[in-house]
Every structure is written in C-alpha cells, then in structure tokens.
Design an enzyme around this catalytic site. Structure first.
Site, PDB file in Angstrom:
ATOM      1  N   ASP A 160       0.873  -1.196  -0.030  1.00 20.25           N
ATOM      2  CA  ASP A 160      -0.009   0.157  -0.014  1.00 20.25           C
ATOM      3  C   ASP A 160       1.005   1.319  -0.042  1.00 20.25           C
ATOM      4  O   ASP A 160       1.909   1.204   0.438  1.00 20.25           O
ATOM      5  CB  ASP A 160      -0.812  -0.052   1.283  1.00 20.25           C
ATOM      6  CG  ASP A 160      -1.913   0.787   1.171  1.00 20.25           C
ATOM      7  OD1 ASP A 160      -2.517   1.387  -0.162  1.00 20.25           O
ATOM      8  OD2 ASP A 160      -2.815   1.368   2.218  1.00 20.25           O
ATOM      9  N   ASN A 211     -10.838  -2.572  -5.865  1.00 18.04           N
ATOM     10  CA  ASN A 211      -9.779  -1.638  -6.698  1.00 18.04           C
ATOM     11  C   ASN A 211     -10.559  -1.251  -8.308  1.00 18.04           C
ATOM     12  O   ASN A 211     -10.368  -0.104  -8.566  1.00 18.04           O
ATOM     13  CB  ASN A 211      -8.610  -2.123  -6.812  1.00 18.04           C
ATOM     14  CG  ASN A 211      -7.716  -2.130  -5.607  1.00 18.04           C
ATOM     15  OD1 ASN A 211      -6.787  -2.929  -5.438  1.00 18.04           O
ATOM     16  ND2 ASN A 211      -8.187  -1.099  -4.636  1.00 18.04           N
TER      17      ASN A 211
END
Ligand code: IPE
Ligand code: IPE
Ligand code: MG
Length: 254
Positions: A24, A72
């Site tokens: 991330d 996503n």
C-alpha cells in the site's frame, strides 16, 4: 561475557513459512513528490522485485502479494487500465527471472474479469513455472477474501450434492481445500505498508492466526532491509495459538 541470544543460531523454523503483503501507499508516495499516482505504481514494481528476491534468499516457502483487490475496480478508469497494463508488462518481463530462480507463480483471484490477452498471459506464466519446486509466489489480482471463501463454499456445495453428504460431514479442511491457497500453509506474517492498519478484505480465512506487521514506509520505499526488519520483528513475537504463555513454557521443559 557472551550474549546468549547471539550464541543461539536462528533456525529456519523460526521464520514465517507464508508471508502475505498488502503493498500500500503507491499513490501517496507519488503525491508526496508532486507526481501522478501512476508513478507510484511504476516505482512499486522495483519493491516487488526486491521483496521476492530477499524472501527467496531467506528460504520463505510462500509469498502472497496483494496487487489488485476486488474493490479496486472502484478507482478511476484510467488508473485501473494503467494497473492492468502494468500487470501485463511486468508479467511478461519478470516471468523468465522467476522461472530461472525455480519460483512457482500463481495468480489468485477472479481472473475471469480480465481481458482475454491478460488471461492468456497469466495462463502461460503459470504453465511455464508450474513444475518449479522452490518458493511459491502468489499474486492476488481481483482478489477478495470474502470472494475466496464464497467460491470455496460453492465448490463444497457441489461436492456435498454429488456425494450425498450432510451438513455435519463438512469440516474446516474440506472448505480450505477449495480456497485459492489449497495445499499451502496458512499465513504466518502479514506485512502492510503505508501506515494503514486494516486487512482490506485480503486473505481472511488464511490469516486467522497471522501476526500483523504494519509499517509506515510507502510501498515503493520498501526494500531488502525493510523485509529483514519484518522478519526480525516476527521472530521476536511469542505466538500462542490460543494457549497461555505458561503452557508454552511447560512444553519447552518436557
Ligand atoms: C497500493 O497503493 C497499490 C494498489 C492498491 C493497486 P495505493 O494505490 O493504494 O496507494 P495509496 O494508498 O492511495 O497511497
Ligand atoms: C489494498 O489496498 C489492496 C492492494 C494493496 C492491492 P487499498 O489501498 O486498495 O486498500 P484500502 O482501500 O485503503 O482499504
Ligand atoms: Mg491504498
């Protein structure tokens, strides 16, 4: 006087067998330099290469990298297509290196939503490395932990119907056999970069007893030293699996 901790050689058994990583912070890394998010994703590829290489050198059995979550798709279309393109390019470019290092590559996730071109490339990469006996590298793409449990449950329902089983016949092992990670050890260590301390629907079943390591570095800055720090942190954890510390001590004294 000698230090007993340095006298005791660290055994491979102390290291995690399965390391999962939520990569991330690519966007924030890029933004901090006044660049577009895509630069962060591109820079993140180098961190992937370093992580795979150092994990392999440590003798880790399984590494699972979260590359694209089922959530996503909610990102702007341009970013999603860039990520897909990047995935294509990297897959094509890196698979030979993985093969040379005896690494077995597996893409886990619902790949049916990807373009046919990407699906073909995935199949070719998996086929090339299928016979390798070294580290297993899972790349989670269009992956969700809830999706994984659901698809395993559907398989189980078919099995139950075909074999005339009852609800009581179902075991945890039977469900685990339908997961995308069937046959692999559960996750021992989860690493998440960029300061967030959440699981974001990653491997929910497989991380039931994982140690969770959250670090502040953004993913593109993660390197061999960062991985080694996570290993050291893991080795120093006391893992209890529901037992008390006293029970573990007693076991040592038997
Ligand atoms: C991780 O970085 C990469 C993917 C999720 C594909 P992010 O893109 O989530 O970066 P941040 O969290 O916005 O900084
Ligand atoms: C998780 O990161 C997914 C990947 C690293 C591929 P996100 O950045 O998408 O997670 P949230 O949205 O912050 O929970
Ligand atoms: Mg993020």
């Amino acid at each position: 006087m000698s230090d007993s901790t340095t006298d005791t050689p660290l055994s491979i058994d102390s290291l995690p067998k399965h390391v999962a990583v939520i990569m991330d912070g690519n966007g924030r890394w890029a933004k901090a330099q006044g660049k577009a998010r895509v630069f962060g994703h591109k820079a993140g590829v180098e961190a992937v290469r370093k992580t795979v290489s150092v994990a392999n050198r440590f003798g880790i059995k399984v590494v699972t990298l979260f590359a694209f979550s089922s959530e996503n798709w909610r990102r702007p279309e341009a970013e999603v297509s860039l990520l897909m393109e990047l995935f294509m390019t990297v897959l094509g470019r890196e698979v030979k290196r993985l093969h040379k290092n005896n690494i077995r590559l597996k893409i886990i996730g619902d790949t049916s939503r990807f373009s046919q071109r990407l699906q073909d490339k995935i199949a070719a990469a998996e086929a090339l490395t299928a016979g390798n006996t070294g580290m297993v590298l899972n790349v989670a793409a269009n992956y969700g932990g809830q999706w994984d449990i659901l698809q395993a449950t559907k398989r189980l329902a078919v099995q139950v119907a075909e074999h005339g089983l009852t609800a009581e016949d179902i075991t945890e092992d039977m469900l685990a056999e339908g997961l995308t990670t069937a046959g692999l050890p559960d996750v021992d260590l989860l690493i998440r970069t960029s300061g967030e301390s959440r699981i974001s629907n990653f491997m929910l079943w497989q991380m039931a007893y994982a140690e969770m390591y959250f670090c502040e570095q953004h993913w593109p800055d993660f390197d061999e030293d960062s991985f080694a720090n996570a290993m050291a942190w893991f080795v120093n954890r006391e893992r209890r699996f529901g037992c008390t510390g006293e029970q573990l001590q007693a076991l040592l004294q038997q």
